[in-house]
Design a protein around this motif. Structure first.
Motif, mmCIF file in Angstrom:
data_model
loop_
_atom_site.group_PDB
_atom_site.id
_atom_site.type_symbol
_atom_site.label_atom_id
_atom_site.label_comp_id
_atom_site.label_asym_id
_atom_site.label_seq_id
_atom_site.Cartn_x
_atom_site.Cartn_y
_atom_site.Cartn_z
ATOM 1 N N GLU A 10 0.819 -1.212 0.000
ATOM 2 C CA GLU A 10 0.000 0.000 0.000
ATOM 3 C C GLU A 10 0.854 1.263 0.000
ATOM 4 O OE1 GLU A 10 -2.421 -3.292 1.914
ATOM 5 O OE2 GLU A 10 -0.350 -2.607 2.044
ATOM 6 N N LYS A 11 1.898 1.290 0.803
ATOM 7 C CA LYS A 11 2.721 2.497 0.912
ATOM 8 C C LYS A 11 3.505 2.804 -0.370
ATOM 9 C CE LYS A 11 6.769 0.360 3.055
ATOM 10 N NZ LYS A 11 7.648 0.375 4.220
ATOM 11 N N ASN A 12 3.618 1.842 -1.279
ATOM 12 C CA ASN A 12 4.349 2.037 -2.534
ATOM 13 C C ASN A 12 3.451 2.218 -3.753
ATOM 14 O OD1 ASN A 12 6.817 1.776 -1.207
ATOM 15 N ND2 ASN A 12 6.784 -0.451 -1.428
ATOM 16 N N GLN A 13 2.158 2.057 -3.596
ATOM 17 C CA GLN A 13 1.251 2.090 -4.751
ATOM 18 C C GLN A 13 1.300 3.413 -5.514
ATOM 19 O OE1 GLN A 13 -2.589 0.848 -3.241
ATOM 20 N NE2 GLN A 13 -1.924 -1.271 -3.049
ATOM 21 N N SER A 14 1.379 4.529 -4.812
ATOM 22 C CA SER A 14 1.385 5.826 -5.503
ATOM 23 C C SER A 14 2.665 6.015 -6.320
ATOM 24 C CB SER A 14 1.217 6.981 -4.514
ATOM 25 O OG SER A 14 2.332 7.086 -3.661
ATOM 26 N N LYS A 15 3.734 5.349 -5.940
ATOM 27 C CA LYS A 15 5.002 5.449 -6.672
ATOM 28 C C LYS A 15 4.959 4.695 -7.996
ATOM 29 C CE LYS A 15 7.350 5.686 -2.280
ATOM 30 N NZ LYS A 15 7.881 4.838 -1.238
ATOM 31 N N ASP A 27 -8.762 0.626 -18.635
ATOM 32 C CA ASP A 27 -10.006 1.388 -18.541
ATOM 33 C C ASP A 27 -10.469 1.489 -17.093
ATOM 34 O OD1 ASP A 27 -10.319 1.703 -21.335
ATOM 35 O OD2 ASP A 27 -11.200 -0.292 -21.481
ATOM 36 N N ILE A 28 -10.066 0.488 -16.285
ATOM 37 C CA ILE A 28 -10.507 0.378 -14.897
ATOM 38 C C ILE A 28 -9.280 0.112 -14.031
ATOM 39 C CG2 ILE A 28 -11.963 -0.903 -13.272
ATOM 40 C CD1 ILE A 28 -13.593 -1.789 -15.820
ATOM 41 N N LEU A 29 -9.176 0.837 -12.925
ATOM 42 C CA LEU A 29 -8.073 0.659 -11.989
ATOM 43 C C LEU A 29 -8.649 0.325 -10.615
ATOM 44 C CD1 LEU A 29 -5.031 0.969 -11.207
ATOM 45 C CD2 LEU A 29 -5.527 3.405 -10.812
ATOM 46 N N VAL A 30 -8.196 -0.784 -10.037
ATOM 47 C CA VAL A 30 -8.604 -1.165 -8.689
ATOM 48 C C VAL A 30 -7.398 -0.981 -7.775
ATOM 49 C CG1 VAL A 30 -9.452 -3.016 -7.201
ATOM 50 C CG2 VAL A 30 -10.322 -2.799 -9.537
ATOM 51 N N ILE A 31 -7.554 -0.124 -6.780
ATOM 52 C CA ILE A 31 -6.503 0.172 -5.812
ATOM 53 C C ILE A 31 -6.991 -0.376 -4.474
ATOM 54 C CG2 ILE A 31 -5.239 2.000 -4.632
ATOM 55 C CD1 ILE A 31 -6.048 3.794 -7.123
ATOM 56 N N LYS A 54 -4.335 6.720 3.713
ATOM 57 C CA LYS A 54 -3.527 7.812 3.157
ATOM 58 C C LYS A 54 -2.807 7.368 1.889
ATOM 59 C CE LYS A 54 0.091 6.798 6.469
ATOM 60 N NZ LYS A 54 -0.177 6.678 7.863
ATOM 61 N N TYR A 55 -2.391 6.109 1.830
ATOM 62 C CA TYR A 55 -1.707 5.604 0.641
ATOM 63 C C TYR A 55 -2.682 5.423 -0.522
ATOM 64 C CZ TYR A 55 1.770 4.575 4.229
ATOM 65 O OH TYR A 55 2.648 4.669 5.277
ATOM 66 N N PHE A 56 -3.869 4.926 -0.224
ATOM 67 C CA PHE A 56 -4.879 4.778 -1.277
ATOM 68 C C PHE A 56 -5.275 6.148 -1.829
ATOM 69 C CE2 PHE A 56 -6.309 0.867 1.295
ATOM 70 C CZ PHE A 56 -5.457 0.022 0.612
ATOM 71 N N ILE A 57 -5.422 7.128 -0.941
ATOM 72 C CA ILE A 57 -5.794 8.484 -1.353
ATOM 73 C C ILE A 57 -4.723 9.069 -2.271
ATOM 74 C CG2 ILE A 57 -6.124 10.844 -0.497
ATOM 75 C CD1 ILE A 57 -7.380 9.449 2.059
ATOM 76 N N GLU A 58 -3.469 8.923 -1.890
ATOM 77 C CA GLU A 58 -2.367 9.438 -2.705
ATOM 78 C C GLU A 58 -2.316 8.729 -4.062
ATOM 79 O OE1 GLU A 58 0.463 11.858 -3.977
ATOM 80 O OE2 GLU A 58 -0.581 12.108 -2.090
ATOM 81 N N THR A 59 -2.604 7.464 -4.098
ATOM 82 C CA THR A 59 -2.594 6.712 -5.360
ATOM 83 C C THR A 59 -3.725 7.175 -6.275
ATOM 84 O OG1 THR A 59 -1.605 4.829 -4.204
ATOM 85 C CG2 THR A 59 -2.558 4.397 -6.379
ATOM 86 N N VAL A 60 -4.896 7.436 -5.717
ATOM 87 C CA VAL A 60 -6.004 7.981 -6.513
ATOM 88 C C VAL A 60 -5.604 9.332 -7.091
ATOM 89 C CG1 VAL A 60 -8.376 8.875 -6.443
ATOM 90 C CG2 VAL A 60 -7.821 6.714 -5.297
ATOM 91 N N GLY A 70 -7.584 11.635 -17.193
ATOM 92 C CA GLY A 70 -8.666 12.459 -16.691
ATOM 93 C C GLY A 70 -9.752 11.593 -16.083
ATOM 94 N N LYS A 71 -10.998 11.898 -16.394
ATOM 95 C CA LYS A 71 -12.135 11.170 -15.811
ATOM 96 C C LYS A 71 -12.507 9.899 -16.591
ATOM 97 C CE LYS A 71 -13.074 13.770 -12.271
ATOM 98 N NZ LYS A 71 -13.050 13.297 -10.921
ATOM 99 N N ASP A 72 -11.814 9.598 -17.688
ATOM 100 C CA ASP A 72 -12.124 8.385 -18.446
ATOM 101 C C ASP A 72 -11.745 7.112 -17.706
ATOM 102 O OD1 ASP A 72 -13.193 9.804 -20.554
ATOM 103 O OD2 ASP A 72 -11.299 9.892 -21.648
ATOM 104 N N LEU A 73 -10.776 7.199 -16.838
ATOM 105 C CA LEU A 73 -10.343 6.047 -16.059
ATOM 106 C C LEU A 73 -11.316 5.838 -14.899
ATOM 107 C CD1 LEU A 73 -8.148 3.914 -15.430
ATOM 108 C CD2 LEU A 73 -7.020 5.669 -14.050
ATOM 109 N N VAL A 74 -11.854 4.640 -14.791
ATOM 110 C CA VAL A 74 -12.746 4.301 -13.677
ATOM 111 C C VAL A 74 -11.880 3.751 -12.556
ATOM 112 C CG1 VAL A 74 -14.659 2.860 -12.897
ATOM 113 C CG2 VAL A 74 -14.688 3.852 -15.202
ATOM 114 N N ILE A 75 -12.030 4.326 -11.366
ATOM 115 C CA ILE A 75 -11.202 3.927 -10.227
ATOM 116 C C ILE A 75 -12.062 3.396 -9.090
ATOM 117 C CG2 ILE A 75 -9.568 4.704 -8.466
ATOM 118 C CD1 ILE A 75 -8.623 6.861 -10.401
ATOM 119 N N PHE A 76 -11.694 2.198 -8.613
ATOM 120 C CA PHE A 76 -12.199 1.674 -7.348
ATOM 121 C C PHE A 76 -11.032 1.768 -6.379
ATOM 122 C CE2 PHE A 76 -12.556 -1.168 -3.895
ATOM 123 C CZ PHE A 76 -13.900 -1.212 -3.598
ATOM 124 N N ALA A 77 -11.274 2.308 -5.178
ATOM 125 C CA ALA A 77 -10.192 2.440 -4.202
ATOM 126 C C ALA A 77 -10.661 2.087 -2.804
ATOM 127 C CB ALA A 77 -9.632 3.859 -4.222
#
Length: 153
Positions: A10-15, A27-31, A54-60, A70-77
Motif C-alpha cells: 500500500e505504501k508504494n502504490q502511488s510510486k 479502462d478500470i483501476l482497482v486500488i 492515506k496511501y490509497f488516497i495518494e494513489t487515486v 482524466g475522468k475516463d479512467l474508472v477507479i475503485f479504491a
C-alpha cells in the motif's frame, strides 16, 4: 476481459501507479489491499486514524493527475474500513467503506466487472450493483461510472 494484477505494498502504490497506467493503459483501476481504523481511535474524519487510507488516497490523486486519462479512467479504491469520503473526494468512482465495516475481498472485483461488462452508452450506479455485494452500500459506495463495453460491430 483482461485483468492484470500487481501486488504492491500500500505504501508504494502511488510510486508505481503512473508507470503501470503508461504500460497497460487500463479502462478500470482497482486500488486495494489492507486497511482499518487504528484501535482506540474514533475520529473517522482524520486520515491519520487509518492504517493505509492515506496511501490509497495518494494513489487515486496520482492516477487522476496522469495526463492521458482524466475522468475516463474508472477507479475503485479502498479496503476494509477505509476513509471512504476522502477516496471519493480525490476522484475514485467507487470506494470502500462508507460504514467503516470489513468488506468481502471479492467486492472490488464485482464492481470492476460490472463496469467492464456494461455498455459504454450506459452509466453504472450503486443501484445497479448493491445487491451483488455482500454488505451492499454499507461496504461499497460511489458516484458511478460510464460502462466500458464497446458496442459489437
Amino acid at each position: 476481459m483482461n485483468a492484470i494484477v500487481k501486488n504492491i505494498l500500500e505504501k508504494n502504490q502511488s510510486k508505481y501507479v503512473k508507470i503501470l497506467l503508461q504500460r497497460y493503459k487500463p479502462d478500470i483501476l482497482v486500488i486495494t489491499g489492507h486497511d482499518g481504523m487504528i484501535k482506540k481511535e474514533t475520529d473517522f474524519r482524520n486520515v491519520l486514524n487509518y492504517r493505509n487510507s492515506k496511501y490509497f488516497i495518494e494513489t487515486v490523486k496520482e492516477a487522476r493527475n496522469y495526463r492521458n486519462y482524466g475522468k475516463d479512467l474508472v477507479i475503485f479504491a479502498g479496503a476494509c474500513q477505509s476513509y471512504y469520503e476522502a477516496l471519493i473526494s480525490e476522484g475514485a468512482n467507487f470506494a470502500s467503506s462508507p460504514a467503516r465495516i470489513l468488506i468481502d475481498f471479492i467486492d472490488p472485483l464485482i464492481v470492476a466487472e460490472k463496469v467492464a461488462i456494461t455498455d459504454s452508452s450506459k452509466y453504472v450506479t450503486m443501484q445497479d450493483i448493491k445487491d451483488e455485494l455482500r454488505d451492499g452500500e454499507k461496504g461499497i459506495g460511489g458516484v458511478g461510472a460510464k460502462g466500458k463495453k464497446k458496442p459489437d460491430n
